[in-house]
Structure formats: C-alpha cells, structure tokens
Design an enzyme around this catalytic site. Sequence first.
Site, mmCIF file in Angstrom:
data_model
loop_
_atom_site.group_PDB
_atom_site.id
_atom_site.type_symbol
_atom_site.label_atom_id
_atom_site.label_comp_id
_atom_site.label_asym_id
_atom_site.label_seq_id
_atom_site.Cartn_x
_atom_site.Cartn_y
_atom_site.Cartn_z
ATOM 1 C CE LYS A 1 -3.713 -0.120 2.669
ATOM 2 N NZ LYS A 1 -4.553 -0.346 3.893
HETATM 3 O O1 G3P Z 1 -6.832 1.008 5.685
HETATM 4 C C1 G3P Z 1 -7.556 2.150 5.485
HETATM 5 C C2 G3P Z 1 -8.986 2.074 5.895
HETATM 6 O O2 G3P Z 1 -9.354 0.778 6.053
HETATM 7 C C3 G3P Z 1 -9.278 2.905 7.099
HETATM 8 O O3 G3P Z 1 -10.455 2.553 7.679
HETATM 9 O O4 G3P Z 1 -12.122 2.571 9.469
HETATM 10 O O5 G3P Z 1 -9.858 3.562 9.892
HETATM 11 O O6 G3P Z 1 -11.459 4.712 8.390
HETATM 12 P P1 G3P Z 1 -11.006 3.410 8.928
#
Ligand code: G3P
Length: 225
Positions: free
Chosen positions: A86
């Site tokens: 990533k």
């Molecule tokens: O990896 C990035 C994404 O999954 C972030 O998710 O729930 O932290 O906004 P969140």
Amino acid sequence: MRLLIDDADMGEIRRLYDLYPIDGVTTNPSILAKTGRNPYEVLKEIRGFIGKEADLHVQAIARDAEGMVKDAYAIVQALGEATFVKIPCIPQGFKAMKLLKKDGIRTTGTAVYTPMQAYLAAKSGASYAAPYINRIDDMGYDGIHVAKEIQDIFEVNKLDTMVLAASFKNSQQVLELCKYGVGGVTAAPAVMDKFVNNAAITAAVDVFVKDFEKLAGEGVSMAEL
Ligand code: G3P
C-alpha cells in the site's frame, strides 16, 4: 468482488475466515499499532494462516519515493509475492508506484479521498486504488459516490486498476459497491458482523428448527435421523 478483512487481530481473522468466503487481509499502520506487537511477527502470522496465494495488503511507511520502494522490497521479501504494498496517493507515492510497477511489485494506492488521486494511481501502475468511504463521508462528501466515480473513470479510460474500497461503517455501504461491480471491499470485523444481522432472519431459522424438532425430537437434525 473480492472480500477482505481490514484487521490484524489473529482471533478475528480466524473467526471470519471460518464463517465467510474471504479473499485476504488488509492492514494499515494504525491497525498494526493496535496489536501492540512487532509488525512483521503479526504479518507473518497472518500470511501463514491465509496461505501464500491469498491477498495481503501492507503499507509502506517512508515519506519519500526511494524509501517507499525500499519498504516495498522489504515487505514483499518478508511476506511473499502475493503481497500488495500500500502506497499513499501523494506525489512521492505516484513516483514510487511507477518504479515498483517496472520492478513487478504490485501496489495498492491508499489514502484515496478524491477521484484524481485514484486516476493518478492507476496511471502510475497501481493494481488497486482504495477510497476511504466513511472518512470521505465524515468530510461532508459522499464516499460511495466518490468510489463509483473512480470505478467509472477506470472503465472509461480502460485502466486495469481495480477499486478496493475501504473504511466502511455499515453493510449497506458495502452492498452499494457490490451492486456497482467494484473490484473489492475491505471491511473491519465489526462491519462484517453486520452483513447478516436481522432478527427476522434468526427468527425464521428458529421456526424451521422448532418445527422439525416437533417431528423428530429435540436436538435431532438430518444427520441423526
Ligand atoms: O486502511 C484504510 C482504511 O481501512 C481505514 O479505515 O475505518 O480507519 O477509516 P477506517
């Protein structure tokens, strides 16, 4: 549509793999930090469990392209070729994606909040672009709409890159993108637990079991008849 778990907790990964048709695991630095453990130790455990062919997404940490490329080599060497590195969709990140594409290392453009970031990631050779649905919503925009726009841009421009949507707060958001034919979604365990979460469904199954038990006896299923 590929379905991935956005988490690094081995207990949760094992539990969800046992129940659902899961294609892999995504992590990010914040998710790894939650484990409080050595990141490579955790990631190797995940790789060992999901198998060497399954998708595993691991984020580069360096802020400049050269450092991101070094991180990418270290990640793939430690975790195998089925690992997607990533790379944040920032200017240095696009440079890193171009270099890694030439070297045959697969990347996922991450921290995507705008369609332009996703377009540039795709042009730079990323395999996936990951729009953050819920975080975009929290900024006052429509995360699902942004993800759909990115899907349209990839299709119109005949780009091979796929949308890997991330950051969900509910199952309806996931379903919306499933209907639109994006390449994949990654959801946290708490969101996956809401995929099938409806009292009417549980009640219907209870009635079937109770009716059968009236016929065959309590605790008797087809295997015991
Ligand atoms: O990896 C990035 C994404 O999954 C972030 O998710 O729930 O932290 O906004 P969140």
